[in-house]
Motif scaffolding. Structure first.
Motif, PDB file in Angstrom:
ATOM      1  N   PRO A  18      28.694  41.543  50.937  1.00 11.07           N
ATOM      2  CA  PRO A  18      28.736  40.944  49.601  1.00 11.07           C
ATOM      3  C   PRO A  18      27.846  39.711  49.523  1.00 11.07           C
ATOM      4  CG  PRO A  18      30.748  40.456  50.792  1.00 11.07           C
ATOM      5  CD  PRO A  18      29.941  41.349  51.684  1.00 11.07           C
ATOM      6  N   VAL A  19      27.303  39.459  48.341  1.00 11.15           N
ATOM      7  CA  VAL A  19      26.534  38.212  48.146  1.00 11.15           C
ATOM      8  C   VAL A  19      27.268  37.315  47.149  1.00 11.15           C
ATOM      9  CG1 VAL A  19      24.285  39.085  48.880  1.00 11.15           C
ATOM     10  CG2 VAL A  19      25.012  39.396  46.510  1.00 11.15           C
ATOM     11  N   VAL A  20      28.578  37.537  47.050  1.00 16.27           N
ATOM     12  CA  VAL A  20      29.464  36.622  46.321  1.00 16.27           C
ATOM     13  C   VAL A  20      30.509  36.141  47.325  1.00 16.27           C
ATOM     14  CG1 VAL A  20      29.157  37.604  44.019  1.00 16.27           C
ATOM     15  CG2 VAL A  20      30.882  38.595  45.540  1.00 16.27           C
ATOM     16  N   ASP A  21      31.180  35.052  46.999  1.00 17.33           N
ATOM     17  CA  ASP A  21      32.115  34.446  47.948  1.00 17.33           C
ATOM     18  C   ASP A  21      33.347  35.323  48.148  1.00 17.33           C
ATOM     19  OD1 ASP A  21      33.434  32.674  49.566  1.00 17.33           O
ATOM     20  OD2 ASP A  21      34.223  31.472  47.897  1.00 17.33           O
ATOM     21  N   THR A  22      33.569  35.723  49.419  1.00 15.28           N
ATOM     22  CA  THR A  22      34.780  36.508  49.721  1.00 15.28           C
ATOM     23  C   THR A  22      35.596  35.782  50.803  1.00 15.28           C
ATOM     24  OG1 THR A  22      33.548  37.788  51.368  1.00 15.28           O
ATOM     25  CG2 THR A  22      33.737  38.754  49.171  1.00 15.28           C
ATOM     26  N   SER A  23      35.474  34.449  50.817  1.00 22.03           N
ATOM     27  CA  SER A  23      36.058  33.730  51.955  1.00 22.03           C
ATOM     28  C   SER A  23      37.580  33.824  52.021  1.00 22.03           C
ATOM     29  CB  SER A  23      35.589  32.281  51.997  1.00 22.03           C
ATOM     30  OG  SER A  23      35.436  31.762  50.714  1.00 22.03           O
ATOM     31  N   ASN A  24      38.264  34.061  50.900  1.00 18.77           N
ATOM     32  CA  ASN A  24      39.692  34.398  51.007  1.00 18.77           C
ATOM     33  C   ASN A  24      39.904  35.795  50.431  1.00 18.77           C
ATOM     34  OD1 ASN A  24      42.384  34.733  51.059  1.00 18.77           O
ATOM     35  ND2 ASN A  24      42.910  32.788  50.063  1.00 18.77           N
ATOM     36  N   PRO A  25      39.779  36.807  51.277  1.00 22.70           N
ATOM     37  CA  PRO A  25      39.859  38.182  50.771  1.00 22.70           C
ATOM     38  C   PRO A  25      41.235  38.540  50.197  1.00 22.70           C
ATOM     39  CG  PRO A  25      39.751  38.162  53.179  1.00 22.70           C
ATOM     40  CD  PRO A  25      39.533  36.756  52.734  1.00 22.70           C
ATOM     41  N   PHE A  26      42.258  37.743  50.530  1.00 24.18           N
ATOM     42  CA  PHE A  26      43.617  38.100  50.109  1.00 24.18           C
ATOM     43  C   PHE A  26      43.921  37.695  48.671  1.00 24.18           C
ATOM     44  CE2 PHE A  26      43.377  37.671  54.673  1.00 24.18           C
ATOM     45  CZ  PHE A  26      43.750  38.959  55.040  1.00 24.18           C
ATOM     46  N   ILE A  27      43.016  36.930  48.058  1.00 24.89           N
ATOM     47  CA  ILE A  27      43.266  36.564  46.658  1.00 24.89           C
ATOM     48  C   ILE A  27      42.151  37.091  45.731  1.00 24.89           C
ATOM     49  CG2 ILE A  27      44.783  34.565  47.030  1.00 24.89           C
ATOM     50  CD1 ILE A  27      41.257  33.822  46.200  1.00 24.89           C
ATOM     51  N   ALA A  28      41.222  37.882  46.295  1.00 23.49           N
ATOM     52  CA  ALA A  28      40.102  38.380  45.477  1.00 23.49           C
ATOM     53  C   ALA A  28      40.644  39.220  44.327  1.00 23.49           C
ATOM     54  CB  ALA A  28      39.167  39.207  46.342  1.00 23.49           C
ATOM     55  N   ARG A  29      40.144  38.939  43.115  1.00 21.45           N
ATOM     56  CA  ARG A  29      40.707  39.659  41.965  1.00 21.45           C
ATOM     57  C   ARG A  29      40.054  41.009  41.744  1.00 21.45           C
ATOM     58  NH1 ARG A  29      40.526  35.735  37.375  1.00 21.45           N
ATOM     59  NH2 ARG A  29      39.170  34.619  38.780  1.00 21.45           N
ATOM     60  N   TRP A  30      38.829  41.188  42.234  1.00 21.53           N
ATOM     61  CA  TRP A  30      38.224  42.518  42.187  1.00 21.53           C
ATOM     62  C   TRP A  30      37.290  42.725  43.375  1.00 21.53           C
ATOM     63  CZ3 TRP A  30      37.347  39.075  38.034  1.00 21.53           C
ATOM     64  CH2 TRP A  30      36.115  38.454  38.039  1.00 21.53           C
ATOM     65  N   ILE A  31      36.959  43.987  43.593  1.00 20.83           N
ATOM     66  CA  ILE A  31      36.071  44.344  44.702  1.00 20.83           C
ATOM     67  C   ILE A  31      34.652  43.971  44.286  1.00 20.83           C
ATOM     68  CG2 ILE A  31      35.141  46.279  46.041  1.00 20.83           C
ATOM     69  CD1 ILE A  31      37.770  47.786  45.511  1.00 20.83           C
ATOM     70  N   PRO A  32      33.889  43.219  45.101  1.00 19.87           N
ATOM     71  CA  PRO A  32      32.496  42.955  44.744  1.00 19.87           C
ATOM     72  C   PRO A  32      31.781  44.264  44.387  1.00 19.87           C
ATOM     73  CG  PRO A  32      33.111  41.672  46.671  1.00 19.87           C
ATOM     74  CD  PRO A  32      34.269  42.581  46.373  1.00 19.87           C
ATOM     75  N   THR A  33      31.015  44.220  43.326  1.00 23.14           N
ATOM     76  CA  THR A  33      30.384  45.443  42.826  1.00 23.14           C
ATOM     77  C   THR A  33      29.108  45.735  43.636  1.00 23.14           C
ATOM     78  OG1 THR A  33      28.971  44.250  41.301  1.00 23.14           O
ATOM     79  CG2 THR A  33      31.168  44.873  40.487  1.00 23.14           C
ATOM     80  N   PRO A  34      28.545  46.937  43.478  1.00 29.40           N
ATOM     81  CA  PRO A  34      27.274  47.227  44.151  1.00 29.40           C
ATOM     82  C   PRO A  34      26.197  46.186  43.808  1.00 29.40           C
ATOM     83  CG  PRO A  34      28.245  49.244  43.368  1.00 29.40           C
ATOM     84  CD  PRO A  34      29.117  48.125  42.843  1.00 29.40           C
ATOM     85  N   ASP A  35      26.178  45.702  42.542  1.00 27.01           N
ATOM     86  CA  ASP A  35      25.183  44.690  42.166  1.00 27.01           C
ATOM     87  C   ASP A  35      25.421  43.357  42.864  1.00 27.01           C
ATOM     88  OD1 ASP A  35      23.551  46.111  40.488  1.00 27.01           O
ATOM     89  OD2 ASP A  35      24.891  45.850  38.767  1.00 27.01           O
ATOM     90  N   GLU A  36      26.641  43.169  43.366  1.00 25.77           N
ATOM     91  CA  GLU A  36      26.973  41.910  44.048  1.00 25.77           C
ATOM     92  C   GLU A  36      26.931  42.078  45.569  1.00 25.77           C
ATOM     93  OE1 GLU A  36      30.073  40.112  40.706  1.00 25.77           O
ATOM     94  OE2 GLU A  36      30.855  41.393  42.301  1.00 25.77           O
ATOM     95  N   SER A  37      26.150  43.062  46.028  1.00 24.13           N
ATOM     96  CA  SER A  37      26.106  43.274  47.481  1.00 24.13           C
ATOM     97  C   SER A  37      24.760  43.832  47.927  1.00 24.13           C
ATOM     98  CB  SER A  37      27.241  44.215  47.906  1.00 24.13           C
ATOM     99  OG  SER A  37      27.269  45.360  47.112  1.00 24.13           O
ATOM    100  N   LEU A  38      24.524  43.703  49.226  1.00 24.56           N
ATOM    101  CA  LEU A  38      23.374  44.315  49.891  1.00 24.56           C
ATOM    102  C   LEU A  38      23.933  45.312  50.900  1.00 24.56           C
ATOM    103  CD1 LEU A  38      21.393  41.028  50.712  1.00 24.56           C
ATOM    104  CD2 LEU A  38      20.885  42.662  48.863  1.00 24.56           C
TER     105      LEU A  38
END
Ligand SMILES: Nc1ncnc2c1ncn2[C@@H]1O[C@H](COP(=O)(O)OP(=O)(O)OP(=O)(O)O)[C@@H](O)[C@H]1O
Ligand SMILES: O=C(CO)[C@H](O)[C@H](O)COP(=O)(O)O
Length: 292
Positions: free
Chosen positions: A210-230
């Motif tokens: 992901p190229v968005v912050d996932t530093s606390n995966p347990f509170i993420a409100r949605w899965i980073p999208t393909p556009d938000e990842s490499l």
């Protein structure tokens, strides 16, 4: 390794996205006119849900808190090896389904947490497609990596893998975040010892970052999208891979090592089709010639 009846093995942890990439493979098989039989790794769990719970309690009482579906002993890996070997030699074998939720229960006619009966493959398949946790295991008991002709790792970086698992298990399987977190923790020992080593056996790994912050995966409100990842694509043996062709066809991609390219997340499907189609085509064409 079977050249007569080839086997494709897609390996990933729970929530990695192996079921999701299956659609890309199906697209390739359909377009190229190849018939495949599919098996799911979960079909080779050793216990149904109730028996697994009892086994977990028994082991916990004896001081083992690391047993999980990732552990070799929680799965019938010898049976899976027999299926790989049998398909490789004869094009036949058998499988079943582990039913996870109400929707699958409706489809298969058995309750969640149970297996369907074993059933033989239909005759005449060009190849066997496996997707699951253990399709490239090499240990003292089995060598599944040696029996599969094309091995693909689907390995998001771990925070993303956890987010994907938490969201899928909550939305589709009715588990709470706390229950999924406990499972992740209990599985960590076997994740390191049984899952990770397979990604040195695999021919190509697809690692979503992901190229968005996932530093606390347990509170993420949605899965980073393909556009938000490499996606990092790593080839075990880069010989014969036409990197200039791939980087010219996949807009925004670049090479980071002699055996690795990075692509925008929304190009994963295209990249898989470009990379995998010629490899699968070669396997099936050679196999058809050998079977004549
Ligand atoms: N490239 C992707 N982009 C966005 N979401 C994804 C991607 N790949 C997978 N996901 C999401 O992650 C979740 C888990 O994916 P999937 O069900 O394919 O995992 P799995 O490896 O088959 O898991 P299991 O083995 O536990 O069944 C799903 O919600 C899926 O939609
Ligand atoms: O996805 C999984 C492994 O790949 C599941 O965790 C496993 O199949 C067991 O499911 P459950 O604990 O819901 O009975």
């Amino acid at each position: 390794m079977s050249k007569t009846y080839p086997i494709i093995s897609v390996v990933g942890s729970s929530g990695a996205g192996t079921s999701t990439v299956k659609a890309t493979f199906e697209q390739i098989f359909r377009r190229e006119g190849f018939t495949a039989v599919s098996i799911e790794g979960d079909a080779f769990h050793r216990y149904n849900r109730a028996d697994m719970r009892a086994e977990l309690e028994r082991r916990a009482a004896a001081g083992d808190r690391t047993f999980s579906h990732f552990s070799y002993e929680a799965n019938e890996l010898k049976e899976l090896e027999n299926v790989f070997r049998s398909f490789g030699e004869t094009g036949m074998g058998r499988t079943r389904h582990y039913v996870h939720d109400a929707e699958e229960a409706e489809r298969h006619g058995v309750p969640p947490g149970e297996f369907t009966a074993w059933a033989s493959f239909e005759e005449g398949a060009d190849l066997l497609f496996y997707e699951g946790l253990h399709g490239a295991v090499v240990n003292d008991e089995v060598n599944l990596a040696a029996l599969a002709d094309l091995k693909i790792g689907v390995v998001p970086v771990i925070n993303l893998e956890w987010i994907q698992k938490i969201h899928r298990d909550r939305a589709a399987r009715g588990y709470s975040t706390e229950a999924v977190t406990d499972t992740i923790l209990r599985r960590m020992q076997a994740y390191v010892h049984c899952i990770c080593p397979q990604f040195t056996q695999t021919d190509i790994n697809f690692q979503r970052v992901p190229v968005v912050d996932t530093s606390n995966p347990f509170i993420a409100r949605w899965i980073p999208t393909p556009d938000e990842s490499l996606v990092v694509i790593r080839f075990k043996n880069p010989r014969g891979i036409d990197f200039p062709y791939l980087t010219s066809m996949i807009a925004g991609s670049w090479m980071t090592r002699a055996n690795s390219i990075v692509i925008p997340g929304n190009k994963q499907d295209l990249a898989m089709q470009l990379i995998l189609t010629p490899l699968i085509e070669r396997l099936v064409t050679n196999a058809r010639k050998l079977r004549r």
